[in-house]
Design a protein around this motif. Sequence first.
Motif, PDB file in Angstrom:
ATOM      1  N   TYR A  95      23.419  11.085  48.847  1.00 21.91           N
ATOM      2  CA  TYR A  95      23.921  10.775  50.198  1.00 21.91           C
ATOM      3  C   TYR A  95      23.369   9.442  50.685  1.00 21.91           C
ATOM      4  O   TYR A  95      24.114   8.596  51.218  1.00 21.91           O
ATOM      5  CB  TYR A  95      23.555  11.910  51.149  1.00 21.91           C
ATOM      6  CG  TYR A  95      23.279  11.472  52.562  1.00 21.91           C
ATOM      7  CD1 TYR A  95      24.277  10.893  53.353  1.00 21.91           C
ATOM      8  CD2 TYR A  95      22.003  11.624  53.117  1.00 21.91           C
ATOM      9  CE1 TYR A  95      24.007  10.472  54.655  1.00 21.91           C
ATOM     10  CE2 TYR A  95      21.735  11.218  54.409  1.00 21.91           C
ATOM     11  CZ  TYR A  95      22.736  10.634  55.171  1.00 21.91           C
ATOM     12  OH  TYR A  95      22.472  10.226  56.452  1.00 21.91           O
ATOM     13  N   TYR A 183      24.693  17.687  50.554  1.00 17.71           N
ATOM     14  CA  TYR A 183      26.145  17.679  50.340  1.00 17.71           C
ATOM     15  C   TYR A 183      26.916  17.593  51.659  1.00 17.71           C
ATOM     16  O   TYR A 183      27.997  17.005  51.709  1.00 17.71           O
ATOM     17  CB  TYR A 183      26.572  18.912  49.555  1.00 17.71           C
ATOM     18  CG  TYR A 183      26.233  18.842  48.091  1.00 17.71           C
ATOM     19  CD1 TYR A 183      26.672  17.773  47.312  1.00 17.71           C
ATOM     20  CD2 TYR A 183      25.468  19.827  47.473  1.00 17.71           C
ATOM     21  CE1 TYR A 183      26.357  17.697  45.960  1.00 17.71           C
ATOM     22  CE2 TYR A 183      25.156  19.751  46.118  1.00 17.71           C
ATOM     23  CZ  TYR A 183      25.602  18.692  45.372  1.00 17.71           C
ATOM     24  OH  TYR A 183      25.287  18.609  44.044  1.00 17.71           O
ATOM     25  N   ASN A 185      25.935  15.903  54.385  1.00 18.56           N
ATOM     26  CA  ASN A 185      25.900  14.505  54.795  1.00 18.56           C
ATOM     27  C   ASN A 185      26.701  13.620  53.853  1.00 18.56           C
ATOM     28  O   ASN A 185      27.349  12.661  54.300  1.00 18.56           O
ATOM     29  CB  ASN A 185      24.442  14.030  54.848  1.00 18.56           C
ATOM     30  CG  ASN A 185      23.727  14.458  56.109  1.00 18.56           C
ATOM     31  OD1 ASN A 185      23.870  13.853  57.164  1.00 18.56           O
ATOM     32  ND2 ASN A 185      22.953  15.528  56.002  1.00 18.56           N
ATOM     33  N   LEU A 186      26.671  13.928  52.564  1.00 22.94           N
ATOM     34  CA  LEU A 186      27.470  13.151  51.607  1.00 22.94           C
ATOM     35  C   LEU A 186      28.953  13.282  51.915  1.00 22.94           C
ATOM     36  O   LEU A 186      29.700  12.275  51.922  1.00 22.94           O
ATOM     37  CB  LEU A 186      27.170  13.625  50.186  1.00 22.94           C
ATOM     38  CG  LEU A 186      28.017  13.009  49.074  1.00 22.94           C
ATOM     39  CD1 LEU A 186      27.792  11.504  48.995  1.00 22.94           C
ATOM     40  CD2 LEU A 186      27.711  13.669  47.733  1.00 22.94           C
TER      41      LEU A 186
END
Length: 458
Positions: A95, A183, A185-186
Motif C-alpha cells: 500500500y 489491503y 488501504n491498497l
Amino acid sequence: MATHPLKRLGAAFVAAVGRLDKSLSPSDTLNRLRQHKWMLSDSIYIFQITLATFWLFVLQAPVFVKLMIPILYATALLIPFTSQFFLPAGPVFLYLLSFFSSKYIPKEYRPTPSVVLLPTLESVLYGANVSDILTRFTHPILDLLAWVPYGVGHYVIPFIVAAFIWLFRPKEALHFWASAFGYMNLTGVLIQLVFPCAAPWYELIYGLTPADYTIRGSPGGLARIDKLFHSKGYTTAFSNSPLVFGAFPSLHAGSATMEALFISHLFPWTTKYIFTYAAILYWATMYLTHHYLVDVVGGSCLAVAFFYLLMPEELKGAGATAPPGGLAAASYRSKYEVYDLEEPRGRGRGSALMRDAEAYDLEELSDRESDEERDITFRSPVVPDQPASAAPLIKSAGARADPAKKSHRHTASIASLIRSEDRGEEGWSPIGGSFTFPPTPTRAQAAVAEEGKGARGS
C-alpha cells in the motif's frame, strides 16, 4: 489484588519478546519453505510480487535504489527474526509503495479528475452539502479537536493497535490486522487512481472549474494548525501529496473504522470509546475540508467489507479474546471443568496449571505436564513392599492433615473413577488388572448356603 497497568504491560512485553523467533539463520526459513504445503490462497503472493514490480518500474529513482528495495525486503524475509514481522506486513508495504509511486504515473494515462460529481452526489443523497455546512463555523478549539484524530491519530493509532494485538492477543489476530488494514488501504489507493475526485478544499479555492494534475495539493483546514503552531509541516506535506485528487474513498475514515472494528472485536470493553474516536474523525475529515460525507461513507464501507471478508474462522468466536499464547489456549478446560467438579477456593488468578497439579497430588511434576504424560488412573492400587499393618501409615495425633490436600485427594479419586468408567465403556479398564470381583452365586448355590446357615444356627 489488581495488577498495576504498567506492570501488566511490562509483563506482557517480556512475554511477547519471549515468544519471538530469535533465529537469524536463513536455513531455518528455507527449511520451513520446503515443508510448506502450498494452497490456492498462497497465490496472493503472486499478486503482491506483480503489483510491486509494476510500481518499482513506474518509480522514478536511480536503478540502485530500485534494486535495493526488493533485495532488502527479500533479506528480511529470509531471516526468521525479521520475517515474522515483514511477511505479514506485506500488504501494508505494498500500500505504501503504491501510494508514493502513484505520482510518477504519466499524466496522459490518468483519468480526468472529477470536480462536480461528489458534491452533486452529496446533495442528492443527503439533501444538502453536509461538508460545506460543517465548515462554515470554525474555532481554534474545534481546530485542535479535529487535528488530534485527523493529523495525529491517523498516523499513530495503527501502530498502537498492532502493538496491543501483539501483546495481548494471538499472532493470528496480528496477521489479520496487517492484511485487512493493508489491503483496505491498497484498494482505496487503486480506486482513487481510477476514479480521481477533487476534495472540498478545491471547491473553496477554485470553485467548480475543471481540474488537472498540474494543481498541487492543499492542507485545507490544517493550514490553521500550522498557523497556530507557527510551522509549515502540514502545508509542505499536503502540497507534495502523491494523490492530490484522492477524495473518494476517504482512507482516514476507512482506517478509523477498521481500527474501531478491530479494537471492539478483540477488546470488547473498549467499544464505546473507540467508536467515539471514529465518529470524531468522521466529523474532522469534513470540518477540515478534506472529504465530503459520501467519501466518509465510502471509506467506512470499504473497511467493513475487508474486516468481515478477511476475518479467519478461528477469530469469529471466543478466539477473538484468546490470550497471546495461541488460539488453543481459548479452549483450555481445567480438570474441574472436564469432570464437572467443584473447584477448590482460594486460588489466585493465572494459577490454573499449579492448581491442577495440586488437585491430583502431583507436586513432583512440572506445571506444564499434561495428563497424557502421567495419568492417575494408570496407578496400580497394589503398593510394592507395603507394610503388613496400617499402623505405620497413621499419622501422629499432633500432626493434622491438610484439609485442602485431603479434599484434593478425594477429588482425584472421584476423577479417577469417572475416567475409569469412561474407559471401561471402550472395552478395557485400568481397574480390571488389579481387582477381582467375586462371582455372583446361582440360585442353587444360594439355597445350599441358606441351608448351611440354618444347620449351624440349630
